[in-house]
Design an enzyme around this catalytic site. Structure first.
Site, PDB file in Angstrom:
ATOM      1  N   GLU A  74      13.059   1.973 -57.683  1.00 49.81           N
ATOM      2  CA  GLU A  74      12.672   3.096 -56.581  1.00 49.81           C
ATOM      3  C   GLU A  74      11.554   3.855 -57.386  1.00 49.81           C
ATOM      4  O   GLU A  74      11.543   4.342 -58.597  1.00 49.81           O
ATOM      5  CB  GLU A  74      13.754   4.274 -56.583  1.00 49.81           C
ATOM      6  CG  GLU A  74      14.953   3.754 -55.830  1.00 49.81           C
ATOM      7  CD  GLU A  74      15.855   4.996 -55.586  1.00 49.81           C
ATOM      8  OE1 GLU A  74      16.666   5.015 -54.530  1.00 49.81           O
ATOM      9  OE2 GLU A  74      15.745   6.044 -56.228  1.00 49.81           O
ATOM     10  N   CYS A  75      10.355   3.538 -56.775  1.00 46.17           N
ATOM     11  CA  CYS A  75       9.057   4.414 -56.879  1.00 46.17           C
ATOM     12  C   CYS A  75       8.497   3.835 -58.293  1.00 46.17           C
ATOM     13  O   CYS A  75       7.872   2.946 -58.435  1.00 46.17           O
ATOM     14  CB  CYS A  75       9.172   5.916 -56.941  1.00 46.17           C
ATOM     15  SG  CYS A  75       7.674   6.692 -56.576  1.00 46.17           S
TER      16      CYS A  75
END
Length: 816
Positions: A313-314
């Site tokens: 994530e990210c």
């Protein structure tokens, strides 16, 4: 939260909204996980259950404190206040303590408070806290105006610059990246305890009614899909600080064993890893450290290629890319990531493009994005990967059967099916044939695991050569590893405005003189201690220069370079200074205090006993600012024939700036100045010298020194447990006698310590170990135990009556 905790209460900290950074500070304040309450991410019906869950795990709390987000009524844009602080207050039936900034207003504050309390749909506001109050007169004016609203004032916090918290491109610097965060929190908690009526705050909390819902339970959201306990490696450390506590709780409830991995320092995945979770954080800030850890990059690349279930994530997305701002990353995704000037901040609904590791085609989740980077391409289109999500009509992210990577942060407590699928994949994963299992290092080899640096001139060998271009855990370099104080960074940045002019160190020298109570004519700014050693070597035609060893070899090398023949005085262990060992006819004597590499702090009277008519004594106090209170320092004393050298390199973590100074008799300083090349001290060095002489610098130096004392004690206890002899000292390093060949075997295990056979008076059995945070030290001790084990029986820890009831920090055991 911290002030209530210090009263002996068990406090549960919560944050309205998706933010990860504030819960990190909550965890620091409360000693338990900080948690988020966000209706957009998890749905309205889960907010009160999550509040109750957080208030009971790991143990029941006495009080829960929920920090709001933005203004009281500010929520999702276009959502009529949905997910605002007021919304969460209603969902949890919580009274509100309204914090009002009064730094730029007075009676208008009462109008704001009245409007907040009477706005349609307002929650119950039980009191106000005045913040940034500049004077008693202002406080009285605001109190008088508030009296008409009927809202009681529960506290008044004065304006104090010490409360400032450093920020950068995405908000506050996370607590995990600030070594000084705990110290700053102590100061703030003390102020709150003094200026806030905590009894009234607790009384307000007691007015909250009981919640008629059951606490959220991860075991009711997921099921265990296998009898074994697969290891899930979860990224942590300074670069990966963003993840929700409930994510790990869901994975554990689904039968997984969660093991934290620090991609900046761990050179391998945890042993028997069967799934990988790379959450959010700031890889762009730590790109160099991530890129330098080539061993882990290679292992992660192989793991993703082998189909190890991986969620990113990210920050995790950026880490898996080929490059990040030009620095090589894992290379598991055919994409390049880079910083941009544009902030992406959105609270979207996302629709899964296809079936993948986490999702099923058409499935919709809620999430948030907050970043200033982009990837090229923006979505998967190669290597068997497709797009992960469709957001606002655009396909983004990368997804396939064993990989899911995107910018979208999803709170799995709101979408537990994602946790279930990830855990199922971990249970089902069967490692393919590999040269070795994931996380298991190869057996020690005869040849070096990392190239051993060649030693040319031993007097010119420095600790940075031990780790240069090598993927090793660094305990060889003595530079402080924590972030620089914000005020120092600000001074260094401001000095860039001066680079168009020739530097002049006059103001910096005056600041140094004031700090030590010396005359400005007794101070010479230098380009680090190294320049000072060269100036001293050229100062006179020394008849018999003496260097007291073991000690930093630079002065010896400088004297030889200037054409002098150096007399060595070698102190035997335990390396205490004996003034009688120095020849009477020595006209120059150089020694360190505390010495490098022994760490021994010599008594000031032993040093001054070296003074003689016609002799110059030079004391290198490069590490004394790391010793709380600077005992035995001769910097404030004006002695004829005594020069004291200081360096900012180590304590303040600025080896690239080259900043230091000499203190001595005015005639000696003037002679040194005549030897000095014009403008050798840069504008940045001058700025650093001035910045580190302030009261704030003294406070920070004392805090860092106390930190060194604690960390050194932890290292020494660990060496004692291993039966490794070491020298009692006061410096931010420890001289240890580990035995011949151990330096090399530690390199095989991925750990660099400073070899000491290049110091006159020491041999290959000695190494110098830099004091580091306890977790890093534990990794060294684990490696040291492993390399010593085949060569001798590991002794039992020594029994110390005084330590019988002292808790020892638990060390995570790792394969070396």
């Amino acid at each position: 939260m911290a002030a209530l905790t210090r009263r002996g209460l068990e406090v549960s900290g919560h944050k309205v909204g998706p933010d990860y950074i504030d819960p990190g500070y909550h965890a620091l304040a409360c000693g338990r996980p900080g948690r988020n309450l966000d209706p957009h991410l998890v749905g309205e019906d889960r907010i009160a259950p999550l509040l109750l869950h957080g208030a009971r795990v790991p143990i029941p709390a006495d009080v829960a404190v929920v920090e709001g987000v933005m203004g009281l009524y500010d929520g999702r844009v276009g959502g009529s206040g949905y997910s605002s602080t007021a919304h969460v207050a209603h969902l949890t039936s919580s009274p509100v303590l309204l914090v009002l900034d009064v730094s730029r207003s007075s009676r208008s504050v009462a109008a704001v408070a009245h409007g907040m309390a009477t706005y349609p749909g307002a929650p119950r506001i039980g009191g106000v806290l005045l913040n940034q109050v500049g004077s008693p007169r202002l406080e009285a004016e605001v109190r008088e105006a508030l009296a008409a609203t009927g809202l009681p004032v529960l506290g008044v916090l004065p304006r104090d610059e010490a409360f400032a918290t450093p920020s950068r491109h995405l908000g506050l610097v996370p607590a995990a990246e600030r070594d000084e965060a705990a110290h700053a929190l102590d100061h703030l908690a003390d102020a709150v305890a003094e200026h806030v009526d905590l009894d009234a705050v607790l009384a307000l909390a007691r007015t909250a009614p009981d919640l008629d819902v059951a606490a959220w339970d991860p075991a009711e959201e997921v099921v265990r899909s296998g009898p074994d306990e697969p290891v899930v490696a979860v990224a942590g450390g300074r670069a990966f600080t963003f993840r929700y506590a409930e994510t790990e709780e869901l994975l554990r409830a689904a039968g997984c064993r969660v093991v934290t991995l620090d991609p900046t320092t761990d050179t391998a995945l945890p042993e028997a890893t069967r799934a990988i979770y790379l959450g959010g954080g700031f890889p762009e800030v730590h790109a160099a450290a991530l890129a330098d850890n080539r061993a882990l990059l290679s292992e992660l690349r192989a793991a993703v290629a082998d189909g190890v279930p991986t969620v990113a994530e990210c920050a995790g997305l950026l880490y898996l890319a080929d490059t990040l701002d030009g620095s090589p990353m894992v290379g598991a995704l055919r994409a390049d990531a880079a910083m941009t000037g544009r902030l992406t901040l959105r609270y979207p609904e996302a629709t899964a493009v296809s079936d993948s590791l986490l999702t099923r085609a058409g499935e919709t989740v809620t999430g948030h994005e907050f970043h200033r980077t982009h990837t090229e391409p923006a979505a998967g289109a190669a290597g068997g990967l497709g797009a992960a999500w469709r957001v606002d009509g655009t396909e983004v992210g990368f997804a396939g059967p064993s990989l899911h990577a995107s910018y979208l942060h999803v709170h799995w407590a709101g979408h537990p099916q994602l946790a279930q699928r990830f855990a199922d994949a971990a249970h089902a994963f069967a490692p393919t044939a590999r040269t070795r299992p994931l996380g298991e290092h190869p057996a020690p080899r005869e040849e070096p695991g990392a190239e051993t640096p060649e030693v040319g001139d031993p007097l010119r060998h420095h600790g940075d050569a031990e780790v240069r271009d090598q993927p090793l855990l660094d305990l060889a370099v003595n530079v402080h590893t924590g972030p620089r104080p914000p005020w120092l960074d600000a001074a260094l940045r401001a000095s860039l405005e001066e680079v168009g002019r020739y530097p002049h160190p006059g103001a910096a020298e005056a600041a140094v003189a004031a700090r030590h109570g010396r005359d400005p004519e007794e101070v010479l700014a230098t380009a680090g201690a190294a320049e000072a050693f060269g100036l001293l070597a050229r100062l006179r035609d020394w008849r018999r220069p003496v260097v007291v060893h073991p000690q930093f070899t630079e002065p010896h090398a400088a004297l030889e370079q200037a054409g002098h023949t150096v007399t060595e005085v070698r102190l035997p262990a335990p390396f205490a200074l004996d003034p009688d060992a120095v020849p009477d006819d020595a006209d120059l004597v150089v020694l360190g205090n505390p010495t490098n590499p022994t760490g021994v702090l010599h008594p000031a009277d032993a040093v001054t006993a070296l003074l003689r008519p016609g002799r110059l004594v030079v004391v290198d106090e490069a590490f004394l600012d790391s010793v709380p209170g600077e005992p035995e320092s001769l910097a404030p004393q004006a002695y004829g024939g005594l020069v004291v050298l200081r360096s900012l390199t180590k304590l303040w973590g600025i080896p690239g700036v080259r900043a230091g100074y000499a203190l001595g008799p005015a005639d000696v300083v003037a002679a040194l100045r005549r030897e000095q090349a014009p403008w050798s001290v840069s504008a940045q060095a001058c700025a650093a010298l001035a910045a580190t002489t302030t009261e704030a610098a003294d406070t920070e130096a004392r805090r860092r020194g106390e930190q060194v004392v604690r960390r050194r004690a932890h290292l020494e206890r660990g060496l004692d447990d291993l039966g490794v002899a070491h020298v009692a000292g006061a410096a931010p390093y420890v001289l240890a006698e580990v035995g011949d060949g151990v330096h090399e075997r530690l390199r095989h295990a991925g750990v660099a310590v400073r070899r000491c056979d290049t110091f006159p008076g020491l041999g290959p059995a000695w190494v110098r170990i830099a004091v580091r945070p306890e977790t890093v030290t534990d990794r060294l001790l684990d490696a040291l135990a492993a390399v010593l084990a085949p060569h001798r029986h590991r002794p039992r820890p020594r029994e110390d009556p005084d330590d019988a009831h002292r808790p020892r920090p638990a060390r995570r055991r790792r394969r070396a």
